[in-house]
Design a protein around this motif. Structure first.
Motif, PDB file in Angstrom:
ATOM      1  N   SER A  60     -72.860 -14.416 132.724  1.00 23.78           N
ATOM      2  CA  SER A  60     -73.209 -15.636 132.011  1.00 23.78           C
ATOM      3  C   SER A  60     -74.708 -15.718 131.752  1.00 23.78           C
ATOM      4  O   SER A  60     -75.468 -14.791 132.010  1.00 23.78           O
ATOM      5  CB  SER A  60     -72.772 -16.843 132.846  1.00 23.78           C
ATOM      6  OG  SER A  60     -73.518 -16.883 134.053  1.00 23.78           O
ATOM      7  N   ALA A  61     -75.123 -16.871 131.246  1.00 24.36           N
ATOM      8  CA  ALA A  61     -76.554 -17.119 131.059  1.00 24.36           C
ATOM      9  C   ALA A  61     -77.285 -17.056 132.392  1.00 24.36           C
ATOM     10  O   ALA A  61     -78.464 -16.685 132.450  1.00 24.36           O
ATOM     11  CB  ALA A  61     -76.759 -18.492 130.415  1.00 24.36           C
ATOM     12  N   ALA A 343     -85.495 -11.411 118.640  1.00 22.74           N
ATOM     13  CA  ALA A 343     -84.417 -12.133 117.971  1.00 22.74           C
ATOM     14  C   ALA A 343     -83.050 -11.621 118.415  1.00 22.74           C
ATOM     15  O   ALA A 343     -82.119 -12.407 118.628  1.00 22.74           O
ATOM     16  CB  ALA A 343     -84.573 -11.993 116.461  1.00 22.74           C
ATOM     17  N   VAL A 344     -82.917 -10.295 118.556  1.00 23.11           N
ATOM     18  CA  VAL A 344     -81.636  -9.719 118.986  1.00 23.11           C
ATOM     19  C   VAL A 344     -81.290 -10.191 120.400  1.00 23.11           C
ATOM     20  O   VAL A 344     -80.150 -10.597 120.674  1.00 23.11           O
ATOM     21  CB  VAL A 344     -81.688  -8.182 118.925  1.00 23.11           C
ATOM     22  CG1 VAL A 344     -80.485  -7.570 119.634  1.00 23.11           C
ATOM     23  CG2 VAL A 344     -81.737  -7.709 117.476  1.00 23.11           C
ATOM     24  N   VAL A 345     -82.266 -10.137 121.310  1.00 25.31           N
ATOM     25  CA  VAL A 345     -82.019 -10.561 122.685  1.00 25.31           C
ATOM     26  C   VAL A 345     -81.685 -12.053 122.748  1.00 25.31           C
ATOM     27  O   VAL A 345     -80.779 -12.477 123.475  1.00 25.31           O
ATOM     28  CB  VAL A 345     -83.244 -10.240 123.571  1.00 25.31           C
ATOM     29  CG1 VAL A 345     -83.135 -10.934 124.916  1.00 25.31           C
ATOM     30  CG2 VAL A 345     -83.341  -8.736 123.768  1.00 25.31           C
ATOM     31  N   PHE A 350     -77.554 -16.170 123.436  1.00 23.52           N
ATOM     32  CA  PHE A 350     -76.840 -17.325 122.888  1.00 23.52           C
ATOM     33  C   PHE A 350     -75.340 -17.033 122.806  1.00 23.52           C
ATOM     34  O   PHE A 350     -74.507 -17.892 123.121  1.00 23.52           O
ATOM     35  CB  PHE A 350     -77.403 -17.656 121.508  1.00 23.52           C
ATOM     36  CG  PHE A 350     -77.051 -19.030 121.029  1.00 23.52           C
ATOM     37  CD1 PHE A 350     -77.620 -20.154 121.615  1.00 23.52           C
ATOM     38  CD2 PHE A 350     -76.162 -19.210 119.987  1.00 23.52           C
ATOM     39  CE1 PHE A 350     -77.298 -21.425 121.178  1.00 23.52           C
ATOM     40  CE2 PHE A 350     -75.834 -20.480 119.540  1.00 23.52           C
ATOM     41  CZ  PHE A 350     -76.407 -21.595 120.135  1.00 23.52           C
ATOM     42  N   ALA A 351     -74.994 -15.800 122.403  1.00 23.88           N
ATOM     43  CA  ALA A 351     -73.585 -15.394 122.370  1.00 23.88           C
ATOM     44  C   ALA A 351     -72.973 -15.457 123.768  1.00 23.88           C
ATOM     45  O   ALA A 351     -71.825 -15.877 123.951  1.00 23.88           O
ATOM     46  CB  ALA A 351     -73.464 -13.978 121.809  1.00 23.88           C
ATOM     47  N   THR A 352     -73.763 -15.038 124.749  1.00 20.46           N
ATOM     48  CA  THR A 352     -73.323 -15.088 126.141  1.00 20.46           C
ATOM     49  C   THR A 352     -72.948 -16.507 126.543  1.00 20.46           C
ATOM     50  O   THR A 352     -71.905 -16.765 127.150  1.00 20.46           O
ATOM     51  CB  THR A 352     -74.456 -14.578 127.055  1.00 20.46           C
ATOM     52  OG1 THR A 352     -74.672 -13.207 126.797  1.00 20.46           O
ATOM     53  CG2 THR A 352     -74.111 -14.753 128.514  1.00 20.46           C
TER      54      THR A 352
END
Length: 530
Positions: A60-61, A343-345, A350-352
């Motif tokens: 998770s986050a 930006a990718v990270v 955020f997807a996580t």
């Protein structure tokens, strides 16, 4: 952050949201709306698919943002989370995975109620499951707020708040429209993205130090401001006996809590057999183990390349260490590589968050509908379908998580998850183990075990330094702290086991031997399992 970071990351956020909403919509149009479809995805997932989904649910986050941040700030002591989260899976694999799949249908309460009086057991287990889920959800909301605050320069409190609200709205949409099938595919996509992102960052960190991990540690210690103390125990959980006991309490909660998490237990029902459930756990252990080893490199990498002071200045709890590390690894502020990697990270993080909140919300709404609603419904009252109730419950739980997430925005997400693990280990694990392994366990023992762990855990958190009495508390301006530890596990977990034992031995109704024998055969052989 400059406009390029913001624009690119927001584009990637939007792309992930568009893809996941498309998955949810497609799944929503191709299902028949039964409880088995909504809660368990029709039990059609393979062990590998479910293993990836479990890993996606678990990483998770708190893992990606919080643990790396704690390592960047506190070095050795921050690694406790990585070790604890990983070791916990041995408990899941060896003690509960197959047995839970054989004994239940959708929720933890199914396992316990198999040999007990259903109504009181379902109410107790359902209440506990919702409490754990909401605590876990708050951590994800805080992670989302921290991420967007960093993206927008760390100055926009309104942006953080709107992000928390937006994440809450999306999770309700995912669960209400797509159920378990959509949630699972979102988690699989997220697990692949997260592992890929972590591998890239870890390789870049090691390349920066020419593969010399000792050089990485030395540089991290030098830039941490603590010198060699950064690599030794005691920086966060040392110095006083209270801090050392807190360290033990947290470790106990992390190792035992996973086996009591509702959204993890519910994943064992999405595969057709108990053997598939066990193989799912093996897949997930491989993925999760690799990931947590990488969080150690990322945490020390952030300390070495960004600096502990800079991480703390960006976010006092350390939640932004990994995005800042990505910026440095890509070439620094203003560089094309830094802009792209950051930006990718940020998008992967955020997807996580979105994937994990969907899984937790589904598990908690299942507890409300399948356990609480079914048990509390008045005889003769109009009966609504469980699935309809679960969708309404998802919305209510979303609102509750949003409200608490707005209050807790300045706390470390890994720390918040530690509290959820403590409650899960105190209230859910004792009743689960007693139900599976103790022949003389009774209904009274089950109810006492849940409440005997849940109530002390929640009360001790409310009376701890987490809520009041320190500058980092929920309410720093007041002081009603009575309990010295930040994590209640050392006290509340034994109380849960003790309460279950006391309830069983003082019960006036003897245990149902026939039901126990039936449950035992089903648990061990799978005969009669759904």
């Amino acid at each position: 952050m400059n406009g390029n970071h913001e624009t690119l990351a927001l584009l990637l956020f939007s792309a992930f949201i568009a893809v996941t909403l498309a998955i949810t919509t497609w799944v929503g149009r191709n299902r028949h709306g039964s409880a088995e479809e909504f809660y368990a995805g029709g039990r059609l997932f393979s062990p590998m698919e479910n293993g990836f989904a479990i890993a996606g649910d678990y990483m998770s986050a708190a893992s990606f943002l919080g643990i790396s941040g704690l390592i960047a700030l506190f070095g050795y002591d921050g690694m406790l989370y990585s070790v604890g989260f990983l070791v916990a899976w041995l408990v899941v694999l060896l003690l509960v995975a197959e047995l839970v799949r054989n004994c239940g249908r959708f929720t933890l309460a199914d396992v316990v109620a198999a040999r007990m009086a259903e109504r009181p057991v379902r109410i107790a287990a359902g209440t506990s499951s919702v409490t754990v889920s909401v605590l876990y959800l708050v951590a994800q909301m805080v992670g989302a707020g921290s991420l967007v605050a960093l993206l927008l320069g760390g100055t926009s409190g309104a942006a953080r708040s709107w992000t928390v609200i937006g994440v809450g709205a999306l999770m309700v949409i995912y669960v209400s429209l797509g159920g378990m099938r959509a949630t699972t595919w979102i988690q699989i996509v997220k697990a692949v993205l997260l592992m890929a992102g972590a591998v890239v960052l870890t390789v870049l960190v090691l390349v920066r130090f020419h593969g010399d991990f000792n050089a990485l540690l030395d540089s991290a210690a030098e830039r941490s401001g603590h010198g060699s103390r950064f690599l030794a125990p005691g920086l966060r959980y040392g110095g006083t006996w209270t801090a050392r006991i807190d360290f033990i309490s947290l470790g106990l909660a992390l190792v035992l809590g996973t086996a009591g998490l509702p959204h993890i237990l519910s994943r064992f029902y999405t595969v057709p057999t108990a053997r598939a459930a066990r193989r799912s756990v093996v897949w997930s252990i491989g993925l999760i183990g690799s990931f947590y080893l990488m969080t150690i490199a990322l945490g020390f990498g952030a300390a070495a390349l960004v600096g502990s002071a800079e991480v703390r200045a960006s976010n006092a709890a350390g939640n932004t260490a990994v995005p800042l590390l990505a910026l440095v690894l890509g070439g620094g502020e203003g560089s094309t590589g830094g802009t792209i990697l950051f930006a990718v990270v940020a998008a992967v993080a955020f997807a996580t968050i979105l994937a994990v909140v969907a899984g937790i919300t589904l598990a908690s709404s299942a507890s409300v509908a399948h356990d609480l609603y079914a048990s509390l419904r008045r005889p003769g009252a109009k009966q609504y379908s469980e699935v309809a109730v679960a969708r309404v419950a998802a919305a209510v739980i979303g609102v509750a998580a949003i409200g608490l997430g707005l209050v807790a925005q300045d706390l470390n997400v890994a720390f918040l998850v530690g509290l959820a693990f403590a409650v899960a280990a105190s209230a859910n694990l004792p009743v689960l183990l007693y139900s599976l392994f103790w022949r003389n366990f009774t209904t009274r023992g089950a109810v006492w075990s849940v409440y005997g762990g849940l109530i002390p855990a929640v009360l001790l958190v409310l009376l701890s330094p987490v809520v009041s009495g320190s500058p980092d508390s929920f309410f720093p301006g007041v002081d009603f702290q009575l309990f010295p530890l930040e994590n209640p596990g050392l006290v509340s977990i034994p109380l849960g086991f003790l309460a279950g034992w006391a309830g069983a031995v003082t019960s006036t109704d003897p245990p149902d031997e026939a039901k126990h024998a039936e449950t035992e055969v089903r648990a061990l052989t799978g005969a009669g399992a759904v």
